[in-house]
Design a protein around this motif. Sequence first.
Motif, PDB file in Angstrom:
ATOM      1  N   HIS A   1     -16.576   4.628  -6.040  1.00  0.00           N
ATOM      2  CA  HIS A   1     -16.762   3.168  -6.074  1.00  0.00           C
ATOM      3  C   HIS A   1     -15.429   2.471  -6.326  1.00  0.00           C
ATOM      4  CE1 HIS A   1     -20.537   5.139  -7.296  1.00  0.00           C
ATOM      5  NE2 HIS A   1     -21.133   4.188  -6.602  1.00  0.00           N
ATOM      6  N   MET A   2     -14.590   3.104  -7.138  1.00  0.00           N
ATOM      7  CA  MET A   2     -13.256   2.533  -7.389  1.00  0.00           C
ATOM      8  C   MET A   2     -12.421   2.579  -6.112  1.00  0.00           C
ATOM      9  SD  MET A   2     -12.475   4.284 -11.106  1.00  0.00           S
ATOM     10  CE  MET A   2     -13.864   4.747 -12.144  1.00  0.00           C
TER      11      MET A   2
ATOM     12  N   GLY B   1      -4.019   9.971  -0.623  1.00  0.00           N
ATOM     13  CA  GLY B   1      -3.724  11.307  -1.102  1.00  0.00           C
ATOM     14  C   GLY B   1      -4.523  11.638  -2.349  1.00  0.00           C
ATOM     15  N   ARG B   2      -4.396  12.874  -2.802  1.00  0.00           N
ATOM     16  CA  ARG B   2      -5.123  13.293  -3.998  1.00  0.00           C
ATOM     17  C   ARG B   2      -4.558  12.556  -5.217  1.00  0.00           C
ATOM     18  NH1 ARG B   2      -4.687  17.125  -8.051  1.00  0.00           N
ATOM     19  NH2 ARG B   2      -6.666  18.008  -8.784  1.00  0.00           N
ATOM     20  N   GLY B   3      -5.460  11.985  -5.994  1.00  0.00           N
ATOM     21  CA  GLY B   3      -4.997  11.213  -7.144  1.00  0.00           C
ATOM     22  C   GLY B   3      -6.140  10.825  -8.049  1.00  0.00           C
ATOM     23  N   ARG B   4      -5.876   9.866  -8.902  1.00  0.00           N
ATOM     24  CA  ARG B   4      -6.878   9.417  -9.879  1.00  0.00           C
ATOM     25  C   ARG B   4      -6.698   7.917 -10.108  1.00  0.00           C
ATOM     26  NH1 ARG B   4      -2.478  11.669 -12.169  1.00  0.00           N
ATOM     27  NH2 ARG B   4      -1.723  10.958 -14.213  1.00  0.00           N
ATOM     28  N   PRO B   5      -7.756   7.262 -10.585  1.00  0.00           N
ATOM     29  CA  PRO B   5      -7.677   5.805 -10.741  1.00  0.00           C
ATOM     30  C   PRO B   5      -6.832   5.382 -11.935  1.00  0.00           C
ATOM     31  CG  PRO B   5      -9.777   6.621 -11.554  1.00  0.00           C
ATOM     32  CD  PRO B   5      -9.083   7.792 -10.920  1.00  0.00           C
TER      33      PRO B   5
ATOM     34  N   GLU C   1     -11.453   0.880 -13.342  1.00  0.00           N
ATOM     35  CA  GLU C   1     -12.734   1.541 -13.616  1.00  0.00           C
ATOM     36  C   GLU C   1     -13.773   0.562 -14.130  1.00  0.00           C
ATOM     37  OE1 GLU C   1     -12.746   3.517 -17.929  1.00  0.00           O
ATOM     38  OE2 GLU C   1     -11.187   4.390 -16.667  1.00  0.00           O
ATOM     39  N   CYS C   2     -13.378  -0.353 -15.032  1.00  0.00           N
ATOM     40  CA  CYS C   2     -14.373  -1.273 -15.593  1.00  0.00           C
ATOM     41  C   CYS C   2     -14.866  -2.271 -14.557  1.00  0.00           C
ATOM     42  CB  CYS C   2     -13.795  -1.999 -16.810  1.00  0.00           C
ATOM     43  SG  CYS C   2     -13.627  -0.935 -18.263  1.00  0.00           S
ATOM     44  N   SER C   3     -13.976  -2.725 -13.686  1.00  0.00           N
ATOM     45  CA  SER C   3     -14.405  -3.637 -12.622  1.00  0.00           C
ATOM     46  C   SER C   3     -15.437  -2.969 -11.717  1.00  0.00           C
ATOM     47  CB  SER C   3     -13.207  -4.094 -11.796  1.00  0.00           C
ATOM     48  OG  SER C   3     -12.384  -4.970 -12.527  1.00  0.00           O
TER      49      SER C   3
END
Length: 464
Positions: free
Chosen positions: A123-124, A201-205, A210-212
């Motif tokens: 969703h992010m 690419g491979r990653g993270r938020p 995240e809260c939005s």
Amino acid sequence: MTITLYNTATRSKQPLEPIEDGKVSMYVCGPTVYDRAHIGNARAVVVFDMLFRLLRHEYGAESVTYVRNFTDVDDKINARAAEEGRPISEITEETTQWFLDDMAAIGALEPNEMPRATAYVPHMVKMIEGLIEKGHAYAAEGHVLFKVRSYADYGKLSGRSVNDMIAGARVEVAPYKEDPMDFVLWKPSDADTPGWDSPWGRGRPGWHIECSAMAYELLGERFDIHGGGNDLTFPHHENEIAQSKCAGLDFANIWMHNEMLQVEGKKMSKSLGNFFTVRDLVDEQFGQDIPGEVVRFVLLSTHYRKPMDWTEAKAQDATKTLRKWAEQTREIEFDPLLVSQDAVDALSSDLNTPGAIAVLHRLSKKDDLVALKATGVFMGLLRPEVVDLSNMRGWVILERDPASEMIEDLIQARNEARENKDYAKADEIRNAFVAAGVLVKDNAEETTWTLAAEHDLSKLGALK
């Protein structure tokens, strides 16, 4: 009954007017689960738990949706997992349960929804893609960054200008940023760091997105209340507003922030030796074993928008008060319909918890025990069940020790002497307390006492 709340966004109190008639939605920023929650964390939980209880009382439990998230992807979590040689999922499962157990110990109800950030990464990603398409974000070197200057109202919540923030704030300077104030929506992950596939690419938020995303998925484009500690006002909540508005969401109507907490007049710090987790306070293995109700009472005794000071004296006073109320109501059946309207009125005025506690003192003094029990349970300060003292241990066992009984009897004698204008007797007892090291404090509702570090109760023995 109209509930009024202070809105940080407008710098004013305003009536709560639910977006959907008769229903209320609230999102509160939750913990990053890498360690135990400290009492500063607990203040926000207790504040918004009290608001949750008030909203349920006014609108009905089925008409209130309370969301509080868990941040379970974060560099602090990664660092702890690497240090301990344990899987990140194992760390977050353990610390999430610690948090839930510790908050339950201080009377916090569980929210309706407790989403974990890792469950909402797709969703992010979708929200970030939308921000890029609308020209509010850009990809650079495996990162995606939000264009702060693309949102004209950036800084409105915290009352700052972008130029002032660049001059005075610590901002991350990186070669891939178009502007120093731009913040990360997505960042790359190496082989040893949690990561998800994405168009970049491979990653993270990043933290803020995240809260939005979770608020939108669980509460929709617009919801009633967004809460958190005032340390989140900038940059976290400022960034949430910017990215959410630019994504086409109305987001929150009312923004609420609780002030910070000190310990014995000083900022809480491990280096000062005044850093306490909730578990430190409530678990007897750490040498304190303070009841959860006492922790909650102290946290509610200061209005949420004022800085509060956790002190041993406050905890002792709270213990004595709650002992008295528990003793008065131990055989009273709990009736949720008999909560004091005066207490509800106080809480409805920008969550005036000190005012509601003052109502409890009045109910105790008047021996209105049915209302005292109902209101105390409603506020999470008394237990709903009838207490059988013979089967209880700890602070709720209210048979007084001889020294406490003597002091309390003398306080009663002094108060009666005052009422009878026998000032000589009242002064004699007061002077004896001073000599014995009994610190007596009078207020409008009751008299409380604590013992000085150096005391000698034998000096009270001559009083009749």
